[in-house]
Scaffold this motif. Structure first.
Motif, PDB file in Angstrom:
ATOM      1  N   ARG A   1       0.835  -1.220   0.000  1.00 51.65           N
ATOM      2  CA  ARG A   1       0.000   0.000   0.000  1.00 51.65           C
ATOM      3  C   ARG A   1       0.861   1.257   0.000  1.00 51.65           C
ATOM      4  O   ARG A   1       0.568   2.230  -0.695  1.00 51.65           O
ATOM      5  N   ALA A   2       1.927   1.230   0.792  1.00 56.06           N
ATOM      6  CA  ALA A   2       2.788   2.417   0.881  1.00 56.06           C
ATOM      7  C   ALA A   2       3.409   2.737  -0.481  1.00 56.06           C
ATOM      8  O   ALA A   2       3.457   3.896  -0.902  1.00 56.06           O
ATOM      9  N   ALA A   3       3.877   1.684  -1.196  1.00 56.14           N
ATOM     10  CA  ALA A   3       4.467   1.901  -2.520  1.00 56.14           C
ATOM     11  C   ALA A   3       3.415   2.418  -3.489  1.00 56.14           C
ATOM     12  O   ALA A   3       3.657   3.355  -4.264  1.00 56.14           O
ATOM     13  N   SER A   4       2.219   1.806  -3.429  1.00 56.68           N
ATOM     14  CA  SER A   4       1.148   2.187  -4.349  1.00 56.68           C
ATOM     15  C   SER A   4       0.678   3.619  -4.071  1.00 56.68           C
ATOM     16  O   SER A   4       0.509   4.415  -5.006  1.00 56.68           O
ATOM     17  N   ASP A   5       0.508   3.971  -2.800  1.00 53.76           N
ATOM     18  CA  ASP A   5       0.096   5.345  -2.440  1.00 53.76           C
ATOM     19  C   ASP A   5       1.177   6.343  -2.848  1.00 53.76           C
ATOM     20  O   ASP A   5       0.882   7.436  -3.339  1.00 53.76           O
ATOM     21  N   GLY A   6       2.448   5.961  -2.646  1.00 53.41           N
ATOM     22  CA  GLY A   6       3.546   6.851  -3.007  1.00 53.41           C
ATOM     23  C   GLY A   6       3.562   7.129  -4.500  1.00 53.41           C
ATOM     24  O   GLY A   6       3.675   8.275  -4.931  1.00 53.41           O
ATOM     25  N   MET A   7       3.404   6.069  -5.294  1.00 60.95           N
ATOM     26  CA  MET A   7       3.407   6.255  -6.746  1.00 60.95           C
ATOM     27  C   MET A   7       2.201   7.074  -7.190  1.00 60.95           C
ATOM     28  O   MET A   7       2.306   7.904  -8.105  1.00 60.95           O
ATOM     29  N   LYS A   8       1.034   6.857  -6.545  1.00 60.19           N
ATOM     30  CA  LYS A   8      -0.174   7.600  -6.889  1.00 60.19           C
ATOM     31  C   LYS A   8       0.058   9.100  -6.666  1.00 60.19           C
ATOM     32  O   LYS A   8      -0.277   9.942  -7.498  1.00 60.19           O
ATOM     33  N   THR A   9       0.676   9.420  -5.521  1.00 62.20           N
ATOM     34  CA  THR A   9       0.952  10.834  -5.228  1.00 62.20           C
ATOM     35  C   THR A   9       1.964  11.411  -6.214  1.00 62.20           C
ATOM     36  O   THR A   9       1.795  12.538  -6.699  1.00 62.20           O
ATOM     37  N   LEU A  10       3.013  10.623  -6.533  1.00 60.81           N
ATOM     38  CA  LEU A  10       4.047  11.120  -7.458  1.00 60.81           C
ATOM     39  C   LEU A  10       3.470  11.415  -8.846  1.00 60.81           C
ATOM     40  O   LEU A  10       3.875  12.369  -9.497  1.00 60.81           O
ATOM     41  N   ARG A  11       2.498  10.602  -9.282  1.00 62.54           N
ATOM     42  CA  ARG A  11       1.883  10.855 -10.599  1.00 62.54           C
ATOM     43  C   ARG A  11       1.254  12.237 -10.635  1.00 62.54           C
ATOM     44  O   ARG A  11       1.222  12.887 -11.663  1.00 62.54           O
ATOM     45  N   ARG A  12       0.761  12.673  -9.484  1.00 63.06           N
ATOM     46  CA  ARG A  12       0.112  13.980  -9.392  1.00 63.06           C
ATOM     47  C   ARG A  12       1.136  15.098  -9.170  1.00 63.06           C
ATOM     48  O   ARG A  12       1.082  16.154  -9.803  1.00 63.06           O
ATOM     49  N   THR A  13       2.121  14.851  -8.284  1.00 64.69           N
ATOM     50  CA  THR A  13       3.036  15.926  -7.873  1.00 64.69           C
ATOM     51  C   THR A  13       4.250  16.037  -8.790  1.00 64.69           C
ATOM     52  O   THR A  13       4.971  17.031  -8.740  1.00 64.69           O
ATOM     53  N   TYR A  14       4.499  14.987  -9.587  1.00 71.04           N
ATOM     54  CA  TYR A  14       5.625  15.042 -10.531  1.00 71.04           C
ATOM     55  C   TYR A  14       5.051  14.794 -11.912  1.00 71.04           C
ATOM     56  O   TYR A  14       5.103  13.699 -12.446  1.00 71.04           O
ATOM     57  N   PRO A  15       4.448  15.844 -12.527  1.00 76.32           N
ATOM     58  CA  PRO A  15       3.723  15.644 -13.784  1.00 76.32           C
ATOM     59  C   PRO A  15       4.671  15.349 -14.930  1.00 76.32           C
ATOM     60  O   PRO A  15       5.834  15.726 -14.892  1.00 76.32           O
TER      61      PRO A  15
END
Lengths: 181, 210
Positions: free
Chosen positions: A161-175
């Motif tokens: 979950r931590a990896a998946s949540d991290g990647m989800k956030t990065l998709r938004r914050t690192y366009p």
């Protein structure tokens, strides 16, 4: 054929050669896994602390290497050491008085060209520590979530979950860079 | 390997090589140099090595804290030689040219015809027993001259151990520096050599011409 006699002056080795038999020269580990360890500590700590963490990781590994079993997974072993060294750096930084939110304002602090992309480091630094670790250990070191859980604590599912949540956030914050066109 | 959707692949590739670098040669060289320096300071550099380009091909040079421990020709397979050092001396093996500066300089001088004897601390640990007694005699064979296997056997105190002298030379861990190339057959032909017969011819020809 060869007439072997007892040595005149017994030249004893400095290391327990029997224990170490079959283990590759340490240089091979540096060549094979050094870049991966650098990417991992840079993702977890940011570029400014990556050199220190990498150096401490490999020095500690060199020290312990003669005692490592010959059939050990050296890649996972190095990530384990890198994780501990990175945690040391994170704890050390937390005790320093420097405000963390000042850091992203100074891109390429070390002045080295390979410090790269300040947007990415800002996006990573904004993630919770567990997510940053899970992303780095899974996507850069290739560790299975079960082994990540053993490193960071918590369950395998929590690591996933931590990896998946991290990647989800990065998709938004690192366009993606295409947005700039 | 792990497979990703395009967006995840984009992120992973950015993490792996931000700014197109991160694992570039300059970074690798900087980190490696620091590791070598730290390892030396901490007393953990058990075996340092480098390669040296010579007229006899690429030579692998390796040293412990005691001194030069191995010289190896390319035909001996440098990777295999490094593995043997890891097994027999210590797995703490790093490419660290600094410790071999003096050895490399003296070998350069030798191959340029400007040096007739080596003045280096040697670590004899990879040679034991009679073989070591044989090798210890070899530096006394002067530059440009030769001795036969039988003469060396006699000098080492075992006149009948001619074949053992051959074995000692074939397993010399320090060729060139410990001049087993100056040991030849009684009929004057050059005989076998750890670096190949052509290299033995080259070294003896070079010494004879100097």
């Amino acid at each position: 054929m060869a007439r072997e006699r007892p040595p005149v002056r017994a030249p004893e080795g400095t290391a327990p050669a029997r224990e170490a038999a079959g283990k590759p020269p340490f240089e091979r580990l540096v060549t094979a896994h050094g870049p991966m360890v650098f990417r991992v500590v840079r993702a977890v700590l940011g570029p400014a602390d990556a050199d220190d963490a990498w150096s401490e990781t490999f020095l500690a590994a060199l020290r312990a290497y003669p005692g490592l079993p010959a059939d050990a997974n050296t890649e996972a072993w190095l990530v384990t050491i890198a994780h501990r060294k990175a945690v040391d750096v994170l704890r050390g930084n937390a005790r320093r008085p420097t405000p963390v939110d000042a850091v992203p304002e100074r891109p390429a602090r070390t002045g080295r060209p390979d410090d790269g992309d300040p947007d990415l480091w800002r996006a990573l630094a904004a993630l919770p520590e567990r997510q940053r670790q899970a992303v780095a250990y899974h996507y850069l070191a290739g560790l299975p979530y079960r082994e990540i859980a053993a490193l960071t604590g918590g369950s395998t599912d929590a690591a996933r979950r931590a990896a998946s949540d991290g990647m989800k956030t990065l998709r938004r914050t690192y366009p993606p860079p295409t947005e700039e066109r | 390997m792990i497979t990703h959707d395009p967006d995840t692949a984009r992120l992973v590739s950015a993490l792996a090589a931000s700014g197109g670098a991160g694992t570039d040669p300059a970074t690798a060289a900087r980190l490696h140099a620091r590791l070598v320096a730290d390892a030396g300071d901490a007393g953990l550099l058990d075996v340092a090595y480098r390669t040296l380009d010579t007229p006899a091909g690429s030579l692998l040079l390796a040293a412990t804290e005691q001194g030069l421990v191995t010289v190896a020709y390319a035909v001996q397979d440098h990777a295999a030689v490094l593995q043997r050092l890891a097994d027999r001396v210590s797995p703490r093996v790093l490419r660290a040219p600094g410790r071999l500066d003096t050895a490399a300089r003296q070998l350069d001088e030798y191959f340029a015809g400007r040096r007739r004897a080596f003045d280096l601390p040697l670590d004899w640990r990879l040679s034991k027993g009679f073989r070591r007694e044989v090798l210890a005699h070899l530096p006394r064979i002067a530059y440009g001259s030769t001795e036969s296997y039988a003469q060396v056997a006699e000098a080492a105190g075992s006149p009948r151990a001619v074949r053992a002298v051959g074995t000692a030379c074939a397993t010399n861990p320090l060729p060139v520096v410990v001049p087993c190339h100056r040991v030849v057959r009684s009929d004057g032909s050059h005989g076998q050599y750890v670096g190949g017969v052509a290299v033995k011819d080259l070294l003896l020809g070079m010494e004879a011409a100097a």
